[in-house]
Design a protein around this motif. Structure first.
Motif, PDB file in Angstrom:
ATOM      1  N   GLN A 145      -1.854 -15.501  12.750  1.00  0.00           N
ATOM      2  CA  GLN A 145      -3.202 -15.255  12.223  1.00  0.00           C
ATOM      3  C   GLN A 145      -3.492 -13.762  12.145  1.00  0.00           C
ATOM      4  N   LEU A 146      -3.040 -13.001  13.131  1.00  0.00           N
ATOM      5  CA  LEU A 146      -3.223 -11.549  13.098  1.00  0.00           C
ATOM      6  C   LEU A 146      -2.419 -10.916  11.958  1.00  0.00           C
TER       7      LEU A 146
ATOM      8  N   ASN B  99      -1.629 -12.384   9.137  1.00  0.00           N
ATOM      9  CA  ASN B  99      -2.334 -12.741   7.902  1.00  0.00           C
ATOM     10  C   ASN B  99      -3.564 -11.859   7.702  1.00  0.00           C
ATOM     11  N   LEU B 100      -4.297 -11.620   8.763  1.00  0.00           N
ATOM     12  CA  LEU B 100      -5.485 -10.756   8.692  1.00  0.00           C
ATOM     13  C   LEU B 100      -5.086  -9.341   8.304  1.00  0.00           C
ATOM     14  N   LYS B 101      -3.988  -8.851   8.868  1.00  0.00           N
ATOM     15  CA  LYS B 101      -3.500  -7.514   8.553  1.00  0.00           C
ATOM     16  C   LYS B 101      -3.142  -7.416   7.054  1.00  0.00           C
TER      17      LYS B 101
ATOM     18  N   LEU C  14      -6.334  -7.227   4.993  1.00  0.00           N
ATOM     19  CA  LEU C  14      -7.010  -5.935   5.106  1.00  0.00           C
ATOM     20  C   LEU C  14      -6.238  -4.811   4.391  1.00  0.00           C
TER      21      LEU C  14
END
Length: 178
Positions: A168-169, A171-173, A176
């Motif tokens: 999830q991190l 994917n978030l990166k 962004l």
């Protein structure tokens, strides 16, 4: 390890013969033992891989190691793959045989990787979800990977559900940065 085409063919032929001879359970036990031996003993693998040791000598060693401890069919199978200079494929053959056996018996292998050891309640819920989508008995293989940070990854056949914090991190990166 992905099995070669030759290893898959040998495993399939051996499995078909074991089924035909109505010895599948005994042969499966032999194959599990051979699989463990291949992965636990460097000396045995060096012996199998050695081009210096003659086939006749390898057969003598098989007799000394396995006679009376495995099915006669298993001993003859070892001698056959040695005769055909395929004894180095034994780990791949055993892996393929075990996979085919589980498929034959309707066993669904579920690999569960989590950041921490999961409670039985959570494992049972995951197995129940798998049973909704796959027919058969579930064999759960668990492992802990702290790099996941949290959550888990479930793999069944060629499908994977990644519910890890690490994923999830990542994917978030990507969101962004793009």
């Amino acid at each position: 390890m992905a099995a070669s085409k030759a290893a898959i063919r040998y495993a399939t032929a051996y499995m078909d013969l074991a089924i035909e001879m109505k010895s599948i359970e005994k042969v499966y036990a032999d194959v599990q033992m051979l699989d463990s031996l291949c992965y636990d003993s460097r000396e045995f693998m060096a012996f199998l891989d050695s081009p210096i040791i003659q086939k006749r000598k390898k057969n003598t060693v098989y007799d000394a190691m396995f006679q009376g401890k495995v099915e006669k069919m298993t001993l003859e199978f070892l001698k056959l793959i040695t005769k055909n200079s395929r004894e180095n494929l034994l780990p791949e053959i055993t892996e393929s045989f075990i996979s085919q056996y589980k498929k034959h018996k309707g066993i669904v292998v579920v690999n569960l990787k989590s950041a921490v050891a999961l409670e039985d309640k959570v494992k049972k819920a995951i197995v129940a979800k798998v049973n909704e989508h796959f027919k058969g008995d579930v064999e759960l293989n668990e492992s802990v990977d702290q790099s996941l940070i949290g959550g888990f990854i479930v793999s069944v056949e060629d499908k994977q559900i990644d519910a890890s914090i690490k994923s999830q991190l990542a994917n978030l990166k990507n969101i962004l940065l793009n």
